[in-house]
Motif scaffolding. Structure first.
Motif, PDB file in Angstrom:
ATOM      1  N   UNK A 203     -31.313  31.285  41.002  1.00  0.00           N
ATOM      2  CA  UNK A 203     -32.505  30.468  41.218  1.00  0.00           C
ATOM      3  C   UNK A 203     -32.213  29.219  42.016  1.00  0.00           C
ATOM      4  N   UNK A 204     -30.978  29.066  42.501  1.00  0.00           N
ATOM      5  CA  UNK A 204     -30.637  27.909  43.328  1.00  0.00           C
ATOM      6  C   UNK A 204     -30.972  28.243  44.777  1.00  0.00           C
ATOM      7  N   UNK A 205     -31.936  27.513  45.335  1.00  0.00           N
ATOM      8  CA  UNK A 205     -32.405  27.895  46.671  1.00  0.00           C
ATOM      9  C   UNK A 205     -31.310  27.791  47.720  1.00  0.00           C
ATOM     10  N   UNK A 206     -30.410  26.839  47.541  1.00  0.00           N
ATOM     11  CA  UNK A 206     -29.351  26.686  48.546  1.00  0.00           C
ATOM     12  C   UNK A 206     -28.493  27.945  48.580  1.00  0.00           C
ATOM     13  N   UNK A 207     -28.135  28.429  47.362  1.00  0.00           N
ATOM     14  CA  UNK A 207     -27.362  29.678  47.266  1.00  0.00           C
ATOM     15  C   UNK A 207     -28.155  30.817  47.903  1.00  0.00           C
ATOM     16  N   UNK A 208     -29.406  30.915  47.490  1.00  0.00           N
ATOM     17  CA  UNK A 208     -30.222  32.028  47.983  1.00  0.00           C
ATOM     18  C   UNK A 208     -30.287  31.992  49.497  1.00  0.00           C
ATOM     19  N   UNK A 209     -30.516  30.795  50.030  1.00  0.00           N
ATOM     20  CA  UNK A 209     -30.629  30.707  51.486  1.00  0.00           C
ATOM     21  C   UNK A 209     -29.313  31.120  52.130  1.00  0.00           C
TER      22      UNK A 209
ATOM     23  N   UNK B  89     -22.622  26.221  49.295  1.00  0.00           N
ATOM     24  CA  UNK B  89     -23.284  27.471  48.913  1.00  0.00           C
ATOM     25  C   UNK B  89     -22.687  28.642  49.691  1.00  0.00           C
TER      26      UNK B  89
END
Lengths: 472, 175, 1052
Positions: free
Chosen positions: A324-330, A250
């Protein structure tokens, strides 16, 4: 005939004659180096020594000498690699692209820019080698037939693409540069007073005699080389960016990387060109060849590209949020607000905010401002790579593996040392080769008319005294 | 060995030599060549030099690079050394593109430079036959071939000087 | 020999300093290789020269591969002049044996070298499991710091000399003591008897560093049986443990883990209910369904209240008049109810060494009718015995000079006794002091004589760990050094010259296991003799508990307001026996993930109260003693006002690793009270003396950040819906079970090796980690490198916490700007290092998740390797070709599970890493089937590919197809709770195939479609909270009630 766009002021100022051009530009080659040169040269040699020491140490004890760990497998090494490759882009870009667009203002800067390209790529290559666990087998990623029978490389791996891209880029830039140098080398040869110089420059001039037929082909090949170099420049950094874009980490796995990296490369490249030329202007007083007009033009490019990368930074955030991918967002939130927030904001302020000063024409024409900016830009671009690599790796999928990275003295020394390597080569270049393309510059200075007649006659006599044969 | 006699007109200005050359050609002199410190645009057309075919060569070189790259990669990853790599198929065209592209460029560049040197008969250490050491500095020289007792040297000199030659001289060139 | 650089002898000749041999050693082929003769002679007959040649060649082969070990007594070592028929180079031999802790094992030897300890699947008690510590003992054999010969007052001497001196001294001694650890060896007892017969003044004291003496003592009082009962967790539906870490360190963890895990199979739709009351977060506590953190001083009161509540239900009188105590007694009430409901099939255990508490536990169990069923006094355990009071008296006598001769038989009390200064003083006073310890440790360095015993892998022995379960220890290699096992020494000093093998054989003649030669050979082959469990009886509880009440009450009230100290032991070094073991020092603590160190576990609230931060150094002092500047670890689940410190660290001698390991000795804080040693203190003062200390943790982030990494459900939810907590959010993206892919799959005919890990069974004990280290030659890197996050373990156990806020809602995100933005509406975050008032840190739920290479079908690491050093096999394995690796580390970066390990340094023959790989002897442990990796290459779990190949070969030799269970990976083989299943998914009836079809099974990071070959099974907790909705992963994701399957746009 050469045309100058009427709206732009003269590219070469101070009413230089062809002869002046030759004299000015060959001066550093034909006279003992200046004090400034000596200081710079010995300084960079010193720093180069640090590089040699640190790299050797690493090769002897192993990569444990660096601060990397099971989670952060790349940090300073690849950051530096991408940083230097990026810098290596302005050279070819200036010569090739601007040549295609017939931007004559390029002519007084392209030579040093190309030199810079070559030296920067050398620095970059040094990191490809030193980042390997077993540098002594560094040639394995090249598909060579070998004693082990069938044993090839992985064409899926961006690292293999890198090997091809970087080596192609290096060799093509090298010949492009050399072709451009031939007429000037011939000039030096013909002015040579010592045997040694006659021999060496004669050797590399390849018997250039300035005949129109040669010039004609010369023009054609320059055009073609420029034509192929342009997509090459774009491809190289795109491929470098694929090292990240094709992975699934990510923060790396992003389709906007190729254009974004190219923009960044141009940005940092011009930054470095500015640094060098502002110095060269002073040290070798080329003020009449590298005029404010040049600085102004480059400043504009810096501002535009800077804003482009800035936009890319922001786009990444949008994409992550939208995915909406939490890993990306994080990953992205972690860049801006995580433990390495300072590196992120350094990047932002250096690359996006700082270049905006160039909206002011004053700033664009002020060498001091430009110099400071060029340094800021390079710092910013180094941090961009650091942010992309380290902050993405140190906190990826499984929190259990999250770790911090801190560089060791060795790593910092290698980074600093690489500048030593770069400037060492650059100073040698400025001593032994004409750092401005004389032939091209001559073609853009206004031709003399009869009011200069006198000067011409003196001129003729001057040469006569030099023992040239007289007709009538 | 037979010798070749030439009259050299030396100029200090591209415009002047351009004019002179034009005149000479119109008056039917055979121009050996024009020597200059930089490319004088247009004069090549004036001398009737045909556009170089180097660009055609470039295309051929590019094609060679391209096809070699494709053949090699397909051979390696499909025929000679098929491996299961991340579950991807052995014949995985998209990943061949970067290398194919780079190799095409590489072949073109080197092919071009090589042919450039060949057609110009340039090579390292060639000792140049320099018409005048100053043509790489600030002077422009037009070399006109003359045949013994055929060409009117006087008239020729006249043209050269009228067009602002700063010196005119004779040169015997041995081939 | 002493000043000889070789740390061990390479043959009798060298041992005897035979000049000829020494000559030959300088020049390997002394007489030259007599090839001419070999090739010129007509008759093929042997020829002296060639035999010599062969002999010297034999020496050359390998240092200690001199002697093949076999079932015959090893009297002396012979080189391979003629190959022993039972040793084929390249083929391992397995010998059944028994560890000193009494665990039945198989010893894997290669060319005469023991290279791995595995569980013995035939053992009815241990069922093939073996603990981390027991596997680690293997390294002790190849420890080049072991005493290499007997020593007299610090100088090496000959056995004869030493024996003569000792005998003389013993003869003149008027008061002799023999101090040993637990002695449960029939022959050992006989040997001791022989000795005592010769020296009537001799007394024997059994002493354990971390004593469990109170249990036997209590049963003596309560039932007249001075034994530790045989606990039967497998028969218990309700398990209540008061601080007994029975899955980690208590009594017989492997046996108990096997029993416990058999009751944790969710598929049975019923699971044992496990309730833990404890004063530190233990391995067992981390696996309990319900866990109550309590102060040690309150334990007694809790037990009494529990007793009384049950008494009320049973209708028997309560204990005395229990004065009022403010405790959350409702939890006791509930516990009592559950226990009563399961009476006869429940079990209450207690880890404390307090006599009263053990008496109460005995009483409760007998009241619940567990005695005779889950609390079995007939099939009792002999694994631990310690007479603390007797040892205390001995220490005093020794100090007073009343004892003039003492023999320490494999124990090291000077380190572990709480008053070691007095003991040391006494030893110096004694006329004769002998130690049989293997290393020059705190005790043996004080003794006048060292009669070093051999390692158990080079000795004969027998034991009776459980009643009627007679185990045999047989040598798997001839003694490496000039050592003699302690029992034999005792016999010698008693003028009995018999060889210990004969002596054991003699003992066994009188027992069923050895009455006949056949029986003996069978016992030897199996490694044990067990006639099966005895019939159980249920003796009445006959003891007066009234005294216990007042004691417990006063302890509770007096120390209510005080800070307390709790000592515990870790699964790695245990009581300190293994502190010199690099494997076990580097084994991360199952809970804190700290290596190479001990520390003060402090709760968040207490830390805040005392103004302590993680990494601060504190000095803990009490009347008993002091622990100087020990680092603070803020430990979730740690009860407030209680500080827990592990014993076994802070060694001052006993090997370089023991000394190198950080940590402080906590034994000084123990004290004798009421006949038993109590490990803790109810009134301590804490003083901050420093800060900034870094603990070498392998995991520094403790929650799953709300990601779908861990999936869990409560038993209720699971029974309702087997997919509870494990709903497929990608159904719409799937095509016959697989996520859509861009390209077609390679066909996987033949085998496809896969693994399943049952999160419900994994206790996190770490046995698999050590097994993997041994099997795959994983290097030890040391504390400094672990601090840099560079441990090399191929399998790691991720440990995740989940907290609760005041409303009992789950908290899985650590405070930080990122999580502040990502967290769902109303979701809370926790913070260990800053102000946090929402989180209840005492109440933590823990999950252990073993992580090894997932052997992904679409392996991201393979795609990026430039040189094809890591590629996929047709059997679904992700191979790693070390020789091809150039070390770009791209694969590791691209591995979403971060299971790849890079060789940052050369970890062998490198003084920077002075562990077992840094000396010839230490390297004897290397498994020849696995490459030792060079510097600069990547490595990772290979699914034990060498074991897979071995399994295939075996099948081939036996001319059959390989069947399920033929191949067991090292981690699976050793797992005491059967949490790891390995096999061929293409074999439809294989166990692993069933696990893959199980509704509980899920893949880690499934949404990335890397198609891992390792499936995890949902954790099912036997509680009635809602769990399934937690941990759904995607940011701001709202889970829908169990049962429904709706499309989720999240993480797609």
């Amino acid at each position: 005939m050469s045309y100058e766009s009427p709206i732009r002021d003269q590219l070469v100022t101070g009413g230089k004659t062809y002869r002046d051009v030759t004299r000015d530009i060959t001066r550093p080659l034909e006279n003992p180096p200046s004090k400034g040169w000596w200081i710079g040269f010995s300084l960079s040699t010193l720093v180069l020594a640090i590089w040699i020491a640190a790299t050797t140490y690493t090769v002897i004890v192993g990569l444990g000498a660096w601060g990397l760990n099971k989670t952060v497998g790349w940090a300073f090494d690849i950051t530096n690699f991408v940083f230097w490759v990026g810098i290596g882009h302005a050279g070819t870009l200036i010569s090739a692209v601007l040549l295609l667009f017939r931007q004559k203002w390029r002519m007084s800067i392209n030579r040093s820019a190309e030199a810079m390209t070559i030296f920067a790529v050398i620095c970059a290559a040094s990191f490809i080698l030193s980042h390997m666990g077993r540098p002594w087998v560094a040639y394995w990623p090249i598909p060579l037939p070998n004693a082990l029978g069938t044993l090839w490389v992985n064409f899926n791996s961006p690292l293999v693409w890198d090997v091809f891209a970087i080596s192609t880029y290096f060799s093509v830039s090298l010949v492009f540069w050399y072709i451009g140098l031939i007429p000037d080398i011939a000039t030096v040869r013909d002015r040579a007073t010592t045997k040694a110089r006659k021999f060496w420059y004669g050797l590399f001039a390849m018997g250039w005699n300035g005949s129109t037929r040669t010039w004609h082909r010369y023009e054609v090949i320059s055009l073609i080389l420029a034509g192929i170099s342009t997509p090459l420049v774009l491809s190289v950094h795109s491929i470098v960016s694929m090292d990240f874009a094709t992975s699934l980490v990510p923060g790396w796995h992003t389709t906007i990387f190729p254009p974004y990296f190219v923009a960044g490369a141009i940005f940092s490249g011009f930054g470095m060109v500015l640094t060098l030329l502002v110095i060269a202007r002073e040290v070798m007083n080329y003020k009449d060849y590298i005029t404010e007009a040049h600085l102004d033009a480059m400043a504009k490019i810096v501002m535009v590209t800077g804003t482009m990368v800035g936009m890319a930074y922001i786009t990444e955030f949008f994409v992550a949020a939208y995915s909406g991918v939490e890993y990306e967002q994080y990953a992205f939130l972690n860049r801006a607000f995580g433990p390495y927030w300072w590196s992120y904001w350094t990047m932002m302020s250096c690359n996006l905010i700082a270049p905006q000063v160039f909206w002011s024409a004053k700033a664009r024409k002020n060498p001091k401002v430009l110099f400071v900016m060029s340094i800021i830009v390079n710092i910013g671009m180094w941090f961009e790579r650091f942010v992309i690599i380290v902050t993405s790796l140190h906190r990826d999928f499984l929190p259990s593996s999250w770790a911090m990275y801190t560089p060791t003295v060795t790593e910092v020394s290698i980074l600093i040392g690489s500048f030593g390597l770069f400037f060492f080569l650059y100073f040698l270049f400025s001593k032994f080769l004409p750092s401005i393309n004389m032939a091209e510059v001559k073609s853009i200075i206004p031709t003399h008319h009869d009011d200069h007649g006198h000067a011409d006659h003196h001129h003729a006599h001057a040469t006569a005294e030099k023992g040239a044969v007289h007709g009538h | 060995m037979d010798t070749k006699k030439m009259i050299l007109g030396v100029y200090d200005n591209p415009d002047k030599i351009y004019a002179a050359t034009k005149k000479l050609i119109n008056s039917g002199y055979s121009i050996e060549d024009v020597y200059s410190p930089f490319a004088i645009h247009g004069i090549d057309r004036l001398m009737g030099i045909k556009r170089s075919r180097l660009s055609v060569a470039a295309f051929l070189f590019a094609m060679t690079g391209l096809s070699l790259a494709v053949i090699f990669q397909v051979y390696v990853s499909k025929i000679d050394w098929p491996m299961i790599i991340g579950g991807k198929p052995n014949l995985h065209i998209p990943t061949y593109i970067p290398i194919t592209f780079e190799l095409s460029i590489l072949f073109t560049a080197f092919g071009m430079v090589a042919s450039f040197f060949i057609v110009n008969r340039m090579f390292w250490g060639k000792n140049a036959d320099i018409i005048d050491p100053r043509v790489t500095d600030d002077l422009f020289v037009v070399a006109v071939n003359i045949k013994e007792n055929k060409t009117d040297v006087q008239a020729l000199n006249q043209i050269l000087i009228e067009n602002g030659a700063i010196e005119v001289r004779e040169r015997i060139k041995e081939d | 020999m002493e000043n000889n650089k070789h740390s061990y002898w390479k043959g009798l000749e060298e041992l005897n300093q035979d000049p000829k041999f020494l000559e030959n050693k300088r020049n390997e082929f002394a007489e030259g290789i007599p090839l001419d003769e070999v090739f010129t002679e007509e008759d093929g007959g042997m020829n002296a020269n060639r035999r010599d040649f062969l002999k010297y060649f034999g020496f050359g082969i390998s240092a200690v591969a001199l002697a093949a070990c076999n079932k015959a007594p090893i009297k002396n070592a012979i080189p391979y002049i003629v190959k022993p028929e039972n040793i084929t180079p390249g083929i391992p031999n397995y010998y059944a044996s028994t560890t000193p802790s009494g665990c039945s094992i198989l010893v894997k030897t290669r060319e005469g070298r023991p290279i791995k300890i595995e569980g013995n699947p035939e053992s009815p008690i241990f069922k093939g499991g073996v603990s981390a510590a027991d596997q680690g003992t293997l390294l002790g054999l190849y420890d080049n710091e072991r005493l290499k010969a007997p020593m007299a007052s610090g100088k090496e001497a000959s056995w004869d000399a030493v024996d003569a001196d000792i005998k003389k001294a013993l003869a003149s001694a008027s008061n002799i003591r023999v101090v040993s650890g637990t002695l449960n060896s029939p022959s050992g007892k006989r040997a001791l008897a022989t000795f005592m017969a010769k020296y009537p003044s001799a007394k024997h004291i059994q002493y354990e560093a971390f004593s469990q003496g109170a249990i036997a003592e209590a049963n003596q009082i309560a039932f007249g049986k001075n034994v530790i009962p045989g606990y039967r967790f497998d028969k218990a539906n309700v398990i209540v443990s008061f601080g007994a870490d029975f899955l980690g360190t208590w009594i017989s963890p492997v046996e108990f883990a096997k029993q416990w895990s058999s009751t944790r199979t969710a598929e049975n739709k019923k699971m044992s209910r496990h309730i833990q009351f404890e004063s530190y977060l233990s391995v067992t506590g981390s696996n309990a369904d319900v866990r109550y953190p309590i102060k040690p001083s309150a334990e007694g009161v809790y037990l009494i209240s529990l007793y009384n509540k049950i008494a009320a239900l049973a209708g028997v009188p309560a204990l005395g008049s229990m004065p009022a105590v403010e405790l959350p007694l409702n939890m006791i009430e509930l516990t009592a109810k559950e226990l009563w409901a399961a009476k006869g099939a429940s079990l209450v255990v207690c880890g404390s060494n307090n006599l009263d508490h053990q008496l109460l536990v005995a009483a409760i169990n007998s009241m619940l009718g567990n005695v005779g069923s889950t609390y079995d006094l007939d099939n009792y355990s002999n694994q631990h015995y310690s007479n603390d009071a007797a040892f205390d008296t001995f220490a005093n006598e020794l100090a007073s000079g009343a004892v003039d001769a003492v023999i320490f038989w494999g124990t090291n009390p000077v380190y572990s006794y709480y008053n070691s200064a007095k003991l040391a003083e006494g030893i110096r006073k004694a006329k004769l002091s002998v130690s049989t310890n293997l290393l020059l440790d705190e005790t043996s360095e004080l003794c006048k004589y060292n009669a070093p015993a051999g390692h158990f892998l080079e000795s004969w022995n027998d034991s009776e760990p459980k009643a009627g379960y007679f185990a045999l220890t047989q040598p798997t290699i001839s003694p490496v050094f000039n050592t003699r096992q302690a029992e034999e020494s005792l016999l010698r000093w008693a003028d009995n010259t018999s060889n210990y093998y004969d002596f054991i054989r003699e003992t066994w003649k009188g027992m069923a296991g050895g009455s006949s030669e056949e029986a003996w050979v069978k016992s030897l082959h199996d490694g044990f003799y067990y006639a099966g469990p005895k019939a159980t009886s249920a003796p009445k509880f006959a003891a007066d508990l009234s005294s216990a009440v007042n004691a417990a009450y006063s302890t509770y009230t007096t120390s209510k307001a005080k800070k307390e100290l709790k000592l515990y032991s870790k699964v790695g070094v245990l009581d300190g026996t293994h502190s010199n073991n690099p494997w076990l020092q580097e084994l991360p603590d199952p809970i804190s993930k700290v290596t190479w160190d001990n520390y003060a576990n402090v709760s968040k609230a207490t830390a805040d109260e005392l103004g302590l931060k993680e990494g601060d150094l504190i000095t803990i002092s009490s009347k008993a003693g002091k622990i100087e500047s020990i680092p603070v670890l803020i430990q979730p689940g740690q009860p407030n006002n209680v500080i827990a410190v592990a014993v076994g660290y802070g060694r001052t001698s006993g090997g370089k690793v023991a000394k190198l390991a950080a940590g402080k000795n906590a034994y000084g804080m123990a004290a004798l009270s009421n006949k038993t040693t109590v490990y803790g203190n109810f009134d301590i003062t804490i003083e901050k003396v420093g800060s900034g200390y870094e603990l070498a943790q392998t995991q520094t982030h403790h929650t799953i950040e709300g990601r779908a990494i861990i999936k869990e459900a409560s038993l209720g939810e699971y029974v309702k819906d087997a997919k509870a907590g494990n709903h497929d959010h990608h159904a719409t993206l799937k095509e016959n079970g697989n996520l859509l892919t861009l390209w077609g799959e390679h066909d996987s005919k033949g085998h496809k090796w896969t693994m399943a890990v049952d999160l419900n069974k994994c206790t996190g004990c770490g046995a698999c980690v050590v097994a993997c280290n041994a099997e795959n030659n994983v290097p030890v890197v040391g504390r400094a490198e672990v601090l840099k996050r560079r441990e090399m373990h191929w399998i790691r156990i991720d440990r995740y916490y989940k907290f609760k806020d005041k409303e009992g809602k789950g908290i899985t995100r650590e405070k930080g700007n990122a999580s502040a933005i990502l967290k769902a509406e109303g979701e809370n975050v926790y913070s260990l290092d800053s102000e946090d008032t929402t989180t209840n840190f005492e109440d933590v739920s823990v999950v252990h998740q073993p992580l090894m290479c997932q052997h992904c079908g679409h392996a991201p690491c393979e795609t990026v390797c430039p040189v094809l050093a890591t590629v996929h096999s047709s059997e679904g394995l992700n191979h790693m070709a070390y020789n091809r690796c150039v070390g770009t580390r791209y694969c590791a970066n691209n591995c979403p599970y971060k299971v790849r390990r890079f060789n940052w340094f050369k970890y062998r023959e490198n003084d920077q890493f002075d562990f077992n790989f840094n000396n010839d002897l230490g390297r004897m442990v290397i498994n020849p089937d696995v490459t030792v990796r060079s510097r600069g290459v990547m490595e990772k779990c290979s699914f034990c590919v060498q074991r897979i190949q071995a399994g295939k070969l075996k099948a081939k030799l036996e001319n059959r197809t390989i069947k399920d269970g033929d191949v067991k990976t090292a981690c699976q083989q050793t797992c005491p709770s059967d949490a790891i299943i390995f096999g061929d998914i293409n074999d439809a009836n294989s166990e692993v195939a069933k696990y893959f079809k199980n509704e509980r099974s899920y893949f880690l990071l499934d949404e990335y479609n890397v198609q891992p070959s390792v499936a995890y099974l949902t954790k099912v907790r036997n509680i009635d909270e809602k769990l399934a909705e937690e941990h759904h992963g995607a940011a701001k994701h709202k889970a829908e009630p169990a049962g429904e399957h709706k499309k989720e746009e999240s993480h797609s």
